[in-house]
Design a protein around this motif. Structure first.
Motif, short mmCIF file in Angstrom:
data_model
loop_
_atom_site.label_atom_id
_atom_site.label_comp_id
_atom_site.label_asym_id
_atom_site.label_seq_id
_atom_site.Cartn_x
_atom_site.Cartn_y
_atom_site.Cartn_z
N UNK A 83 0.83 -1.20 0.00
CA UNK A 83 0.00 0.00 0.00
C UNK A 83 0.87 1.25 0.00
N UNK A 84 0.47 2.20 -0.80
CA UNK A 84 1.20 3.45 -0.90
C UNK A 84 0.88 4.32 0.31
N UNK A 85 1.90 4.99 0.78
CA UNK A 85 1.69 5.88 1.92
C UNK A 85 0.86 7.08 1.50
N UNK A 86 0.08 7.55 2.43
CA UNK A 86 -0.76 8.69 2.14
C UNK A 86 0.07 9.97 2.18
N UNK A 87 -0.53 11.03 1.67
CA UNK A 87 0.17 12.31 1.68
C UNK A 87 0.40 12.79 3.12
N UNK A 88 -0.54 12.47 4.01
CA UNK A 88 -0.37 12.87 5.40
C UNK A 88 0.83 12.16 6.02
N UNK A 89 1.02 10.87 5.72
CA UNK A 89 2.18 10.14 6.23
C UNK A 89 3.48 10.70 5.67
N UNK A 141 2.15 14.73 12.47
CA UNK A 141 0.89 14.11 12.06
C UNK A 141 -0.28 15.09 12.26
N UNK A 142 -0.28 15.80 13.37
CA UNK A 142 -1.36 16.75 13.63
C UNK A 142 -1.30 17.95 12.67
N UNK A 143 -0.10 18.46 12.45
CA UNK A 143 0.05 19.61 11.54
C UNK A 143 -0.33 19.22 10.11
N UNK A 144 0.11 18.03 9.67
CA UNK A 144 -0.25 17.58 8.32
C UNK A 144 -1.75 17.41 8.18
N UNK A 145 -2.41 16.85 9.22
CA UNK A 145 -3.86 16.72 9.15
C UNK A 145 -4.55 18.06 9.08
#
Length: 374
Positions: free
Chosen positions: A11-17, A87-91
């Motif tokens: 599975x490809x990592x998400x943009x948030x990851x 993770x919080x900032x990306x979200x």
């Protein structure tokens, strides 16, 4: 024996990851570098009271090891904290993008008339919303053009198809049919087929004009208008009878789809010839102005009330609020003119003459230099 290799798709990592790792990466590298500095200094330092000439590499003492252990633990804590904060900032950063994605998915599935509108965050999000709104507008226009085409085709093809069926039924039901009567029926059917063919061509041209121009190339309005008028005179449509046709063809370079523009000019000329009076006139002119390339077609004819001019550019319309008669053409000429002009970003101006007839001007923007026309 056949061996089959099966592989699972990773599975490809998400943009948030990806953004989280991008945020945490610099913290980890900076911490490692900061931890490496005291380590190197400790290993190269000389204890106080050491005899001269001893090497500079000494094993770390208990205090130094304790400091290094504390630094390593602090580094690990900082990495964990940086990952959580990343993770919080990306979200938080990607929340508007997720909202726009959900809205765009809902628009594409339910109602193309809706728009995203400008985003409260200026910059890339506003540009993305504007791009998607333009895409939705083009899709809505394409679907509207398709619906209009289907509705117009189904309505206008019903009459010639019914007439064709009636001619064939009468010919087959006649017990005393002769070769001449059957030939006459065949000629009627061929004539009705030609009517259907010309109607379909007009509908396809109208639909193509409403969909826009994908590939542009240079052309000269003077060359197109001169060729259209020459074709009409060769076919005996113009230059004969009681309608006088004059032309003044000045160079008028522009860009677009020459085939659609030729249809525009042909429909202007045909409309001017068809809706005229005995002893009337048709004037065609092309020229280059400071605003672009211009083609004008004026004709004498019946008096057109000024409030009826706009309605004449609707499909299958004539004066008096009635649908066009079959003898007067298909009623798509001016609708094709408006569709092609709109697809090229041209300005259409129509004025009713006080003594009868119309003056129609099409102004194409962005004229090319004359040397670019071949």
């Amino acid at each position: 024996m056949t061996l089959r290799w099966t592989s699972r798709r990773v599975p490809r990592s998400t943009l948030r990851t990806q953004l989280t790792l991008l945020y945490a990466g610099p913290f980890l590298v900076s911490g490692v570098l900061l931890l490496a500095v005291p380590i190197l200094q400790t290993r190269r330092s000389v204890p106080v009271g050491a005899p001269p000439g001893l090497g500079t590499d000494f094993p770390p003492g208990p205090d130094t090891s304790r400091v290094l252990a504390v630094c390593a633990v602090a580094l690990a804590v900082l990495v964990v904290v940086s990952i959580i904060l990343g993770w919080l900032v990306a979200g938080r950063f990607l929340r508007p993008l997720r909202t726009m994605t959900a809205t765009a998915r809902d628009i594409s599935a339910t109602n193309l008339h809706r728009r995203l509108g400008p985003h409260r965050r200026a910059g890339e999000f506003t540009e993305l919303a504007s791009t998607l709104d333009d895409l939705f507008a083009r899709l809505e226009a394409a679907f509207a053009s398709q619906r209009h085409f289907v509705a117009n085709a189904s309505h206008e093809l019903r009459t010639p198809l019914a007439a064709t069926r009636a001619v064939l039924q009468v010919a087959l039901a006649d017990p005393g049919a002769t070769v001449d009567s059957l030939r006459a029926a065949c000629r009627d059917v061929l004539a009705l087929g030609g009517t259907q063919e010309s109607l379909l061509e007009a509908l396809l041209t109208l639909a193509g004009g409403e969909q826009g121009v994908e590939h542009r190339e240079p052309f000269d309005l003077a060359v197109i208008a001169r060729d259209v008028l020459r074709t009409r005179r060769t076919d005996g449509v113009a230059g004969t009878g009681s309608v006088e046709v004059t032309g003044a063809f000045g160079a008028a370079p522009a860009t677009g789809d020459p085939r659609l523009v030729e249809s525009l000019v042909a429909n202007l000329v045909d409309n001017a010839l068809r809706h005229n009076i005995p002893g009337g006139r048709v004037e065609i002119a092309t020229a280059t102005t400071s605003r672009g390339a211009r083609v004008t077609v004026g004709n004498t004819g019946p008096v057109v009330p000024p409030d009826q001019v706009e309605r004449l550019f609707e499909p299958f319309q004539q004066l008096g609020g009635q649908r066009v008669r079959r003898a007067a053409g298909h009623g798509l000429g001016l609708a094709i003119v408006r569709a092609v002009a709109g697809a090229h970003g041209a300005t259409l101006t129509a004025r009713a003459r006080p003594d009868g007839g119309l003056d129609i001007e099409i102004l194409f923007p962005g004229a090319f230099p004359e040397a670019g026309i071949r």
